[in-house]
Design a protein around this motif. Structure first.
Motif, PDB file in Angstrom:
ATOM      1  N   UNK A  13       0.809  -1.357   0.014  1.00 42.10           N
ATOM      2  CA  UNK A  13      -0.108   0.027   0.090  1.00 42.10           C
ATOM      3  C   UNK A  13       0.710   1.300  -0.052  1.00 42.10           C
ATOM      4  N   UNK A  14       2.124   1.192   0.066  1.00 40.98           N
ATOM      5  CA  UNK A  14       2.973   2.402   0.259  1.00 40.98           C
ATOM      6  C   UNK A  14       4.519   1.905  -0.457  1.00 40.98           C
ATOM      7  N   UNK A  15       5.139   3.015  -1.057  1.00 39.46           N
ATOM      8  CA  UNK A  15       6.157   2.713  -1.781  1.00 39.46           C
ATOM      9  C   UNK A  15       7.128   3.578  -0.988  1.00 39.46           C
ATOM     10  N   UNK A  54       1.153   5.799   9.122  1.00 45.41           N
ATOM     11  CA  UNK A  54       2.236   5.677  10.192  1.00 45.41           C
ATOM     12  C   UNK A  54       3.515   5.843   9.349  1.00 45.41           C
ATOM     13  N   UNK A  55       3.854   5.360   8.290  1.00 43.99           N
ATOM     14  CA  UNK A  55       4.975   5.372   7.517  1.00 43.99           C
ATOM     15  C   UNK A  55       4.924   6.865   7.003  1.00 43.99           C
ATOM     16  N   UNK A  56       3.778   7.553   6.516  1.00 40.27           N
ATOM     17  CA  UNK A  56       4.025   8.700   5.861  1.00 40.27           C
ATOM     18  C   UNK A  56       4.252   9.782   7.082  1.00 40.27           C
ATOM     19  N   UNK A  57       3.806   9.458   8.251  1.00 37.78           N
ATOM     20  CA  UNK A  57       4.131  10.540   9.428  1.00 37.78           C
ATOM     21  C   UNK A  57       5.398  10.568   9.765  1.00 37.78           C
ATOM     22  N   UNK A  69       7.645   8.966   0.422  1.00 33.72           N
ATOM     23  CA  UNK A  69       6.778   8.069   0.202  1.00 33.72           C
ATOM     24  C   UNK A  69       5.735   8.327  -0.805  1.00 33.72           C
ATOM     25  N   UNK A  70       5.093   7.241  -1.413  1.00 34.87           N
ATOM     26  CA  UNK A  70       3.743   7.435  -2.080  1.00 34.87           C
ATOM     27  C   UNK A  70       2.743   6.383  -1.781  1.00 34.87           C
ATOM     28  N   UNK A  71       1.647   6.823  -1.313  1.00 36.33           N
ATOM     29  CA  UNK A  71       0.833   5.768  -0.905  1.00 36.33           C
ATOM     30  C   UNK A  71      -0.108   5.257  -2.312  1.00 36.33           C
ATOM     31  N   UNK A  72      -0.011   3.941  -2.382  1.00 29.39           N
ATOM     32  CA  UNK A  72      -0.747   3.599  -3.691  1.00 29.39           C
ATOM     33  C   UNK A  72      -2.154   3.949  -4.043  1.00 29.39           C
TER      34      UNK A  72
END
Length: 142
Positions: A13-15, A54-57, A69-72
């Protein structure tokens, strides 16, 4: 500026992308989300180790802009508004916001976060590469 491409870590869901040439080892990632960012593990980034939010934060805390990051299926990272510039004593200029940086080769880099060299001795201009004595000995700056 180094032309080495950033390392890409694709999850469901995220890169997450990581540019080692911009990393100044502030530790925001490994302290902020150890299940995702673990330098003792290979690969050291596990984008499926936490939720995309959480990763984006945590990635958005990276002061150098080495992590992105890029959220799918989601929108790109929002730049901070207003843009801020913080002069780290003995270190880089940490800038957050909607940035367009002109590199020595005349290209334009679009960024949301960057740690820019103040001393002029970085081998990765305009970014600080931490290779000079002007960077803080204590790497725990934010």
């Amino acid at each position: 500026m180094t032309d080495t491409p950033a390392k890409v870590y694709e999850g469901k869901n995220v890169t997450v992308t990581f540019d080692a040439h911009r990393c100044l080892h502030s530790g925001e990632c490994v302290r902020g989300l150890p299940p995702v960012f673990d330098t003792a593990r290979r690969p050291w980034v596990d984008p499926d180790g936490a939720s995309p939010e959480e990763i984006a934060d945590v990635v958005s805390r990276c002061p150098s802009g080495a992590l992105h990051y890029t959220v799918t299926g989601g929108a790109p990272e929002d730049p901070q508004h207003p843009t801020t510039i913080t002069a780290v004593p003995g270190g880089p200029l940490v800038i957050r916001g909607h940035l367009v940086l002109r590199t020595p080769d005349g290209k334009h880099a679009h960024e949301t976060r960057a740690a820019l060299c103040r001393c002029g001795h970085s081998g990765n201009q305009p970014y600080c590469d931490g290779s000079n004595a002007c960077l803080l000995e204590d790497k725990n700056w934010k």
